[in-house]
Write an enzyme that holds these catalytic residues in place. Sequence first.
Site, PDB file in Angstrom:
ATOM      1  N   ASP A 149       0.832  -1.200   0.000  1.00  0.00           N
ATOM      2  CA  ASP A 149       0.000   0.000   0.000  1.00  0.00           C
ATOM      3  C   ASP A 149       0.865   1.249   0.000  1.00  0.00           C
ATOM      4  O   ASP A 149       1.943   1.278   0.617  1.00  0.00           O
ATOM      5  CB  ASP A 149      -0.917   0.010   1.225  1.00  0.00           C
ATOM      6  CG  ASP A 149      -1.914  -1.136   1.180  1.00  0.00           C
ATOM      7  OD1 ASP A 149      -2.271  -1.543   0.069  1.00  0.00           O
ATOM      8  OD2 ASP A 149      -2.315  -1.613   2.251  1.00  0.00           O
ATOM      9  N   ARG A 209       7.367   2.073   9.356  1.00  0.00           N
ATOM     10  CA  ARG A 209       7.184   3.286   8.559  1.00  0.00           C
ATOM     11  C   ARG A 209       8.258   4.301   8.979  1.00  0.00           C
ATOM     12  O   ARG A 209       8.112   5.036   9.959  1.00  0.00           O
ATOM     13  CB  ARG A 209       5.780   3.861   8.766  1.00  0.00           C
ATOM     14  CG  ARG A 209       4.674   2.909   8.293  1.00  0.00           C
ATOM     15  CD  ARG A 209       3.288   3.497   8.476  1.00  0.00           C
ATOM     16  NE  ARG A 209       2.250   2.540   8.094  1.00  0.00           N
ATOM     17  CZ  ARG A 209       0.938   2.730   8.306  1.00  0.00           C
ATOM     18  NH1 ARG A 209       0.535   3.858   8.899  1.00  0.00           N
ATOM     19  NH2 ARG A 209       0.064   1.827   7.943  1.00  0.00           N
ATOM     20  N   GLN A 236      -1.573  -3.149  13.657  1.00  0.00           N
ATOM     21  CA  GLN A 236      -3.004  -2.905  13.535  1.00  0.00           C
ATOM     22  C   GLN A 236      -3.737  -4.183  13.157  1.00  0.00           C
ATOM     23  O   GLN A 236      -3.137  -5.143  12.675  1.00  0.00           O
ATOM     24  CB  GLN A 236      -3.297  -1.808  12.517  1.00  0.00           C
ATOM     25  CG  GLN A 236      -2.940  -2.116  11.084  1.00  0.00           C
ATOM     26  CD  GLN A 236      -3.185  -0.924  10.152  1.00  0.00           C
ATOM     27  OE1 GLN A 236      -3.059   0.229  10.534  1.00  0.00           O
ATOM     28  NE2 GLN A 236      -3.535  -1.213   8.926  1.00  0.00           N
ATOM     29  N   ASP A 274     -12.295   8.043   7.829  1.00  0.00           N
ATOM     30  CA  ASP A 274     -11.497   7.790   9.026  1.00  0.00           C
ATOM     31  C   ASP A 274     -12.372   7.863  10.261  1.00  0.00           C
ATOM     32  O   ASP A 274     -13.227   8.755  10.376  1.00  0.00           O
ATOM     33  CB  ASP A 274     -10.384   8.827   9.183  1.00  0.00           C
ATOM     34  CG  ASP A 274      -9.278   8.695   8.140  1.00  0.00           C
ATOM     35  OD1 ASP A 274      -9.217   7.642   7.479  1.00  0.00           O
ATOM     36  OD2 ASP A 274      -8.492   9.644   7.998  1.00  0.00           O
ATOM     37  N   GLU A 281      -6.944   9.768  15.396  1.00  0.00           N
ATOM     38  CA  GLU A 281      -7.372   8.861  14.327  1.00  0.00           C
ATOM     39  C   GLU A 281      -7.113   7.420  14.744  1.00  0.00           C
ATOM     40  O   GLU A 281      -5.975   7.040  15.036  1.00  0.00           O
ATOM     41  CB  GLU A 281      -6.635   9.163  13.027  1.00  0.00           C
ATOM     42  CG  GLU A 281      -7.060   8.263  11.874  1.00  0.00           C
ATOM     43  CD  GLU A 281      -6.191   8.411  10.643  1.00  0.00           C
ATOM     44  OE1 GLU A 281      -5.964   7.390   9.976  1.00  0.00           O
ATOM     45  OE2 GLU A 281      -5.734   9.541  10.361  1.00  0.00           O
ATOM     46  N   SER A 308      -8.585   3.903   9.489  1.00  0.00           N
ATOM     47  CA  SER A 308      -8.831   4.321   8.110  1.00  0.00           C
ATOM     48  C   SER A 308      -9.491   3.146   7.409  1.00  0.00           C
ATOM     49  O   SER A 308      -8.997   2.019   7.502  1.00  0.00           O
ATOM     50  CB  SER A 308      -7.516   4.693   7.432  1.00  0.00           C
ATOM     51  OG  SER A 308      -7.709   4.914   6.053  1.00  0.00           O
TER      52      SER A 308
END
Length: 344
Positions: free
Chosen positions: A56, A110, A125, A245, A258, A261
Site C-alpha cells: 500500500d 514506517r 493494527q 477515518d 485517528e 482508516s
Amino acid sequence: MPLIIPQRYKLKLLPETTEMSIKMLKDAFQERLAKALNLRRVTAPLFVLSGTGLNDDLNGNEQAVSFPIADMGGRRAEVVHSLAKWKRVKLGAYDIAPGFGLYTDMNAIRTHEQLDNLHSLYVDQWDWEKTITREDRNLEYLKDTVRSIYRVIKECESLIYAEFPHITPTLPDEITFIHTEELLQQYPHLTPKEREAEAARRYGAIFLIGIGQQLSDGTRHDGRAPDYDDWTTPNSDGYLGLNGDIVLWNTVLETPFELSSMGIRVDKEALLRQLDICGCPERAQLNFHRALLNDELPLSIGGGIGQSRFSMFLLQKAHIGEVQASIWPEEQIAECARHNIHLL
C-alpha cells in the site's frame, strides 16, 4: 506534530498492569470484531515482493523499507505499510462469500513517521477485509459497518471501566458522520487538521467521509492512495467518496485521535478514475491492478484499526510508547520521564 505533555498527567496503571490490560483489550476486541463483522483470522506477511503493486502507498508518496533476496537473484522485497490490497487478494484466493471476511495482525515499519505521542516507527493494527456485493457499494452500508465497529470499541471501553473504575469512559453513545466537504463549509477559514479537531472536540467521535477526494476549494482534506479506498464515487449524501477515518477526541492529549482508516474498495471504474486523477495510470499494468481490472478479485470493504492506538486511547495513556516497544529519540524519552510518562 510537536510532543504533547499533558498538564498534571497521572499514571493510571503501572507498567506491569498495563501489559496485562493490553492483552485483555486485544483479545476482547478482535474476538468481538470478528463476531460483529463475520470475520475469520488469517496469517499475514511482514513483507511482499516489490513491483507487484501489492504493497500500500498510504498517501501515495511514502517509501517502504526494502531489501534484496539473495536466493531469488537479488529480487527486492519490501516491508508492508498495510495490507489493504493483500487482503483483497486473499478474499479471492479463499473464495470468501459476500457478507464474510477475514482479519489479521499486521506489523509494519514506517521510517517516514515523525515520532511523537501518536506516531511510531512500528505500526501494529488489525487489518480486516470483507467481501460485498455490487449492491453493498453505498454509503449506508459503509455507515452500518462503522457503527458495528464503534459498538465494539464502546464495549471494550466498558470492559476497562469494569476492571479499573478510575479509568472512566469518555466516548459518546453514537458516532457522528461528517463529510470532508461539509467540514470545509462549516470551517472555511481553518486548515483541514483544525477542522478535524473542531469536529472531534464537538462530537467526541466522528467518521470523516471522503478522505482523498478534491474539495470545492481545490484542496484535499488528506491524501489517500488511488488503488484501495474509493474516494471518487458519488454517494447518497450528494458528495463524493465511500471511505473515511474514525477519529475520536482524546481527552488526555486534548487532540483528535485517528483510530481507523477504512472504506469500500475501488471497483474497476473507480480504480481507473483515481489512477488518472493521481497521475499514475501506468499502475494499471501491475499485477494487483490487472487482476482487479480483469474481474479476478471480489468487491470488498475493509480497513485497519491501530492496536497500540486502541490500547493507548482506552487505557488513557499520553504516549503510544507507553503501550508498545519501539525506538524513540533520547531527548523525547527524557522529556516524557520528567512528566511521569514512561515509555516501554
